[in-house]
Enzyme design. Structure first.
Site, PDB file in Angstrom:
ATOM      1  N   CYS B  87       0.795  -1.127  -0.076  1.00  0.00           N
ATOM      2  CA  CYS B  87       0.011   0.143   0.088  1.00  0.00           C
ATOM      3  C   CYS B  87       0.844   1.337  -0.037  1.00  0.00           C
ATOM      4  O   CYS B  87       1.586   1.559  -1.093  1.00  0.00           O
ATOM      5  CB  CYS B  87      -0.888  -0.089   1.251  1.00  0.00           C
ATOM      6  N   HIS B 195      -3.604  -5.408   0.952  1.00  0.00           N
ATOM      7  CA  HIS B 195      -3.008  -5.722   2.190  1.00  0.00           C
ATOM      8  C   HIS B 195      -2.963  -7.213   2.737  1.00  0.00           C
ATOM      9  O   HIS B 195      -4.009  -7.636   3.137  1.00  0.00           O
ATOM     10  CB  HIS B 195      -3.484  -5.041   3.484  1.00  0.00           C
ATOM     11  N   GLU B 197      -1.148  -8.593   4.851  1.00  0.00           N
ATOM     12  CA  GLU B 197      -1.230  -9.106   6.191  1.00  0.00           C
ATOM     13  C   GLU B 197      -2.461  -8.933   7.163  1.00  0.00           C
ATOM     14  O   GLU B 197      -2.595  -9.352   8.143  1.00  0.00           O
ATOM     15  CB  GLU B 197      -0.099  -7.862   7.093  1.00  0.00           C
TER      16      GLU B 197
END
Lengths: 97, 229
Positions: B87, B195, B197
């Site tokens: 990002c 994302h 994660e």
């Protein structure tokens, strides 16, 4: 580096206009253009949103000031992938800030 | 010995703990490295997490490029160390010239916050090394400046060299050629807007990010240690 922070040279006011590069999609400009049309100004076309950056610097002459401003644009102030820039240099009133 | 991951924190970074938590769960040893550091302290891999580095002033990622730590990140990338930008980290890598192109304001002028399907396009880079090309992952996106752009010559090159790593199936931001992530020429520097994660636990809606981050950590662990800044 073409620095000039030793206090020598003539003070210049630099104005940099940063605009979306020609041919690059400008969604903000397009949205404002639609809003202007909705306000009854359908002939207001080619709207683009950019930034105005002003700064003071010292240089031996206007050409040198412009060269330094160009270096600042290429290294930080504009992203050449998506933006164009236009530099305006003029002698600063007094000695600048 | 576990893989040491430098998780870079700029002022305004806000995903460093998420990234570090997932690295830790995957058995790696994450260390948050502040942007003023000039060394990556023996890391095996670097992750630039999401957020708003330096307030995203001027342009997203533009000022982070001049943070002291970036010199070490550049040197590590040149030496072949796996470097991942997520990002805002992707924006930083583009602004730094470590990845081609730029990320612009979303085409629809909307901040997008959604979980979107993303297709794996290659396995020839450190992020998708463990993923199956053609497979579709459900990954969260959360950005305002995620519209990937580059000139025609760069796009032709990215396609020819198989450097488009991930593509959106439902383009949420107007990105050129549906590009969600790209890598550098040697495949060790990767940037993506989604994302991974945030998609590492079924409890959070998707665990599709695991194949990416575990593959990234494996790639980092398989690499012979190289002394870098």
């Amino acid at each position: 580096m073409a620095g000039g922070d030793d206090g020598t040279g003539v003070p210049y006011l630099v104005k940099v206009e940063v605009t979306p590069r020609a041919g690059i999609r400008d969604p903000e400009g397009a949205a404002v253009e639609r809003a202007l049309a909705a306000l009854g100004h359908p002939d207001a076309r080619g709207v683009h949103i950019g930034k105005l950056i002003t700064l003071h610097l010292r240089a031996p002459d206007a050409a040198a000031a412009e060269r330094r401003a160009d270096e600042l644009c290429r290294t930080l102030l504009a992203n050449p992938v998506i933006e164009d820039y236009r530099i305006e240099v003029r002698a600063a009133e007094g000695s600048g800030p | 010995m576990s893989v040491r991951v430098a998780v870079v924190q700029f002022p305004g970074t806000n995903c460093e703990l998420d990234v570090a938590t997932v690295c830790d769960r995957l058995g790696a040893a994450p260390e948050i490295v502040f942007h003023r550091e000039r060394s990556l302290a023996g890391a095996d891999a670097v992750i630039l997490p999401g957020g708003f580095a330096h307030g995203d002033y001027l342009r997203a990622g533009a000022i982070a490029r001049f943070s002291p730590v970036m010199e070490a990140v550049r040197a590590a990338a040149r030496a072949g160390m796996p470097v991942l930008g997520i990002c805002n980290g992707f924006q930083v890598l583009c602004e730094s010239g470590m990845l081609p192109g730029a990320l612009m304001r979303n085409a629809g002028l909307r901040f997008v916050c959604a979980t979107v399907p993303v297709r794996v396009e290659t396995a020839a880079d450190v992020l998708t090394a463990a993923a199956v090309p053609g497979s579709v992952l459900q990954l969260p996106v959360n950005h305002f400046e995620g519209c990937y752009t580059c000139d025609d010559a760069t796009l032709t090159r990215l396609r020819a060299e198989g450097r488009v790593v991930l593509r959106y199936l439902e383009n949420p931001n107007g990105s050129l050629d549906d590009i969600a992530g790209v890598c550098n020429e040697s495949g060790n520097v990767v940037g993506l807007m989604p994302h991974p994660e945030r998609a590492c636990d079924a409890l959070l809606g998707s665990s599709d990010g695991l194949v990416l981050l575990s593959g990234f950590l494996t790639a980092a662990g398989c690499r012979p240690t190289v002394a870098t800044g």
